[in-house]
Motif scaffolding. Structure first.
Motif, PDB file in Angstrom:
ATOM      1  N   ARG A   7     -34.657  20.255  44.708  1.00 34.09           N
ATOM      2  CA  ARG A   7     -35.741  20.785  44.252  1.00 34.09           C
ATOM      3  C   ARG A   7     -35.080  22.517  43.739  1.00 34.09           C
ATOM      4  NH1 ARG A   7     -37.600  18.097  48.904  1.00 34.09           N
ATOM      5  NH2 ARG A   7     -36.682  19.562  50.284  1.00 34.09           N
ATOM      6  N   ARG A   8     -34.060  22.543  43.330  1.00 30.97           N
ATOM      7  CA  ARG A   8     -33.551  23.938  43.037  1.00 30.97           C
ATOM      8  C   ARG A   8     -34.459  24.693  42.211  1.00 30.97           C
ATOM      9  NH1 ARG A   8     -27.432  23.434  41.634  1.00 30.97           N
ATOM     10  NH2 ARG A   8     -27.388  23.476  43.897  1.00 30.97           N
ATOM     11  N   SER A   9     -34.858  23.934  40.972  1.00 30.11           N
ATOM     12  CA  SER A   9     -35.739  24.479  40.119  1.00 30.11           C
ATOM     13  C   SER A   9     -37.062  25.174  40.558  1.00 30.11           C
ATOM     14  CB  SER A   9     -35.649  23.703  38.793  1.00 30.11           C
ATOM     15  OG  SER A   9     -36.663  22.519  39.268  1.00 30.11           O
ATOM     16  N   VAL A  10     -37.649  24.405  41.300  1.00 37.58           N
ATOM     17  CA  VAL A  10     -39.019  24.851  41.791  1.00 37.58           C
ATOM     18  C   VAL A  10     -38.664  25.957  42.734  1.00 37.58           C
ATOM     19  CG1 VAL A  10     -40.839  24.288  43.333  1.00 37.58           C
ATOM     20  CG2 VAL A  10     -40.012  22.508  41.542  1.00 37.58           C
ATOM     21  N   ARG A  51     -30.904  21.695  29.212  1.00 36.16           N
ATOM     22  CA  ARG A  51     -30.593  22.356  27.880  1.00 36.16           C
ATOM     23  C   ARG A  51     -31.724  22.235  27.111  1.00 36.16           C
ATOM     24  NH1 ARG A  51     -27.818  19.329  23.430  1.00 36.16           N
ATOM     25  NH2 ARG A  51     -26.807  20.929  22.302  1.00 36.16           N
ATOM     26  N   TRP A  52     -32.431  21.218  26.875  1.00 33.89           N
ATOM     27  CA  TRP A  52     -33.361  20.919  26.007  1.00 33.89           C
ATOM     28  C   TRP A  52     -34.712  22.047  26.384  1.00 33.89           C
ATOM     29  CZ3 TRP A  52     -32.473  19.125  21.447  1.00 33.89           C
ATOM     30  CH2 TRP A  52     -31.365  18.209  21.176  1.00 33.89           C
ATOM     31  N   LEU A  53     -34.931  21.950  27.376  1.00 37.65           N
ATOM     32  CA  LEU A  53     -36.084  23.005  27.830  1.00 37.65           C
ATOM     33  C   LEU A  53     -35.706  24.214  27.753  1.00 37.65           C
ATOM     34  CD1 LEU A  53     -38.550  23.507  29.580  1.00 37.65           C
ATOM     35  CD2 LEU A  53     -37.245  23.609  31.778  1.00 37.65           C
ATOM     36  N   THR A  54     -34.366  24.668  27.869  1.00 37.50           N
ATOM     37  CA  THR A  54     -34.001  26.054  27.494  1.00 37.50           C
ATOM     38  C   THR A  54     -34.162  26.307  25.984  1.00 37.50           C
ATOM     39  OG1 THR A  54     -32.475  26.186  29.270  1.00 37.50           O
ATOM     40  CG2 THR A  54     -32.058  27.672  27.468  1.00 37.50           C
ATOM     41  N   LEU A  63     -33.925  30.109  34.058  1.00 37.22           N
ATOM     42  CA  LEU A  63     -33.202  29.063  33.734  1.00 37.22           C
ATOM     43  C   LEU A  63     -31.456  29.403  33.520  1.00 37.22           C
ATOM     44  CD1 LEU A  63     -35.224  27.458  30.948  1.00 37.22           C
ATOM     45  CD2 LEU A  63     -34.366  26.555  32.957  1.00 37.22           C
ATOM     46  N   HIS A  64     -31.155  30.768  33.325  1.00 37.99           N
ATOM     47  CA  HIS A  64     -29.852  31.027  33.236  1.00 37.99           C
ATOM     48  C   HIS A  64     -28.886  30.674  34.408  1.00 37.99           C
ATOM     49  CE1 HIS A  64     -26.524  34.253  32.813  1.00 37.99           C
ATOM     50  NE2 HIS A  64     -26.227  33.323  31.958  1.00 37.99           N
ATOM     51  N   PRO A  65     -29.363  31.159  35.746  1.00 40.95           N
ATOM     52  CA  PRO A  65     -28.852  30.763  36.863  1.00 40.95           C
ATOM     53  C   PRO A  65     -28.933  29.310  36.991  1.00 40.95           C
ATOM     54  CG  PRO A  65     -30.700  31.870  37.763  1.00 40.95           C
ATOM     55  CD  PRO A  65     -30.537  32.165  35.934  1.00 40.95           C
ATOM     56  N   LEU A  66     -29.814  28.644  36.874  1.00 40.21           N
ATOM     57  CA  LEU A  66     -30.026  27.153  36.998  1.00 40.21           C
ATOM     58  C   LEU A  66     -28.994  26.502  36.379  1.00 40.21           C
ATOM     59  CD1 LEU A  66     -33.855  26.658  37.284  1.00 40.21           C
ATOM     60  CD2 LEU A  66     -32.184  26.411  39.103  1.00 40.21           C
ATOM     61  N   ILE A  67     -28.743  26.837  35.130  1.00 36.88           N
ATOM     62  CA  ILE A  67     -27.701  26.155  34.080  1.00 36.88           C
ATOM     63  C   ILE A  67     -26.558  26.319  34.679  1.00 36.88           C
ATOM     64  CG2 ILE A  67     -26.919  26.358  31.741  1.00 36.88           C
ATOM     65  CD1 ILE A  67     -29.578  27.054  30.841  1.00 36.88           C
TER      66      ILE A  67
END
Length: 510
Positions: free
Chosen positions: A157-160, A317-320, A360-364
């Motif tokens: 659940r990291r993105s949330v 990647r596609w979401l970004t 999104l940068h740290p998530l990527i």
């Protein structure tokens, strides 16, 4: 008997619907991770609302109270960003070596001193010194340690979790910044700066020490609330997985991702810094300009939560890449907007991409290179990004003075498109750390109790007397004390005799 039968039927019904027996035990790890997230949310909200978003109010006070020029005050912002970026890079090393709470506490102490010293600024060189101290403290307790905590405590659940925590960045500007500006306008920055510093220090220390823990293993957990040991006393699966720092920053994925985000975030920050003046010039109303900034921040909050949920289901990647396209479209809409309704639509489109791309940068990076050296990897990426952020506002200002805001916003949109193209060539991360064998360490090789260790094998020396007159020397050795390959070859008869019990056995102590 009837009661027992009733209890048996009730137990059967409960087992039929699969009611968890240890529901309280399972919910406790889940709750513990969200408590840590609440502390991270508080740290982000306080540092953004009372430091990052408040920089404009502080420097505006320098212009009014000390007679500084706007250019000199703007240079103070550049010094602050440079100091925070450099310190953020070294903060990654500190977070890997020390408890994150102590790193945030050190940053709190340094930034508190910097905020209090704002009251003593009376010249340009004093402002640069104070802004260097202020930025150094902000780098120690800013995005590097806070996003590191989220990546350590959450995996599935990291993105949330990242979306919720980073929402504090926007809420800090919405809730705390107006409180600061009202008090500065009612009195002076010289009067309020020391008082702001005390409130800032207390709030940060409470959020850090009452809620946050550096690692899930400190409370017997793994990411997402999984217990690190079970009843049989098994040890944790291994050290945190991840690509080494020196290897990660040399990959094509990291280099192109860093360049792409520098360009995209530069165009985004350029639009944000000029949004107030842009709206005021187009509509001629200061209230409309303030409303546009508030709508931009509010839209980013809602969109960030939606983006965090979407990141669970689609490729990062596609979401970004889609959000980079959305940002370019929003900038183009603002470039041609001439009415309040058109500006509102452009702000809504830009705001939907603004907060998500920062999240999104740290998530990527965490998804591509793992948790092991994430603080150093993200710290270096943030340093590169901060070094390019000042370019967007500068380009927009120069183009506005030479031509108009239309050409400025079209140029910002073009920069965003270039960043999208560069990022698209980065490709998908290899994530080699997922298949690499774990290093032998105290995580992977548990220490066995003394009773379970094998006892040393006693050393035996076997001697056999040969018949008198034999030419061969006495053979002595059993493969431990003597080398078997040095012995002469035995014939068929001797090999047969060798299987029988020896005539003389002597045991010599090792």
């Amino acid at each position: 008997m009837a009661r027992r039968a009733h209890r048996g039927k009730l137990a059967g019904r409960l087992s039929a619907v699969n009611v968890p027996v240890a529901s309280a035990e399972r919910s406790q790890p889940f709750v513990r991770g969200w408590v840590v997230l609440a502390g991270v949310f508080g740290v982000m909200m306080i540092t953004s609302g009372m430091v990052f978003y408040a920089l404009g109010a502080f420097l505006d006070a320098f212009v009014d109270e000390q007679g500084f020029s706007t250019g000199l005050a703007g240079a103070g912002v550049g010094v602050f960003l440079l100091a925070s970026g450099l310190c953020g890079y070294y903060t990654g090393k500190l977070v890997n070596r020390f408890d994150s709470r102590w790193v945030i506490t050190a940053g709190t102490a340094v930034s508190t001193v910097g905020m209090a010293l704002l009251a003593q600024v009376h010249s340009g060189w004093q402002m640069f010194v104070v802004m260097t101290i202020f930025g150094t403290g902000f780098g120690l307790c800013g995005l590097v340690p806070t996003t590191t905590l989220v990546t350590r405590w959450f995996e599935r659940r990291r993105s949330v979790a990242m979306a919720i925590s980073s929402t504090g960045l926007s809420l800090g500007g919405i809730v705390l910044l107006p409180q600061l500006t009202v008090r500065i306008e009612a009195d002076t920055l010289a009067y309020w700066a020391p008082r702001f510093a005390v409130v800032y220090c207390v709030l940060l220390l409470v959020s850090t020490w009452f809620f946050i823990r550096a690692w899930p293993k400190d409370v017997g957990l793994r990411p997402d609330g999984v217990r690190s040991t079970n009843g049989s006393g098994e040890t944790p699966a291994g050290p945190p997985p991840g690509t080494p720092y020196q290897e990660a920053i040399r990959t094509r994925f990291f280099i192109l991702t860093a360049i792409g985000f520098v360009l995209v975030m530069s165009s985004q920050v350029g639009a944000i810094q000029h949004m107030y003046k842009f709206t005021g010039d187009r509509l001629g109303l200061e209230t409309a300009a303030a409303g546009a900034v508030q709508v931009l921040a509010g839209t980013s909050v809602v969109a960030r939560i939606c983006g965090g949920i979407a990141a669970l289901k689609v490729s990062l990647r596609w979401l970004t890449m889609v959000l980079m396209v959305v940002q370019a479209v929003g900038l183009c809409m603002l470039a041609v907007a001439g009415s309040g309704l058109a500006i509102l639509f452009g702000v809504l489109v830009l705001g939907s991409a603004m907060g998500n791309l920062l999240m999104l940068h740290p998530l990527i990076l965490a998804d591509a290179f793992g948790v092991k050296d994430y603080p150093r990897i993200y710290g270096f990426g943030s340093l590169l990004m901060v070094s390019g952020l000042a370019g967007g506002p500068f380009i927009a200002g120069v183009l506005h003075d030479a031509y108009s805001y239309r050409s400025a916003f079209f140029t910002l949109a073009a920069i965003a498109v270039v960043g999208l193209i560069v990022y698209s060539f980065a490709g998908n991360p290899t994530r080699d750390y997922l298949t690499a064998p774990l290093p032998e360490s105290e995580w992977a090789a548990p220490i066995r109790p003394r009773s379970s260790r094998p006892t040393p094998t006693p050393v035996l020396t076997i001697s056999r007397e040969l018949p008198k007159g034999a030419d061969r020397p006495v053979l002595t050795g059993n493969g431990i004390n003597g080398a078997l390959e040095d012995m002469p070859e035995l014939g068929e008869t001797e090999q047969t005799r060798g299987r029988a019990a020896p005539e003389v056995w002597s045991v010599e102590p090792a």
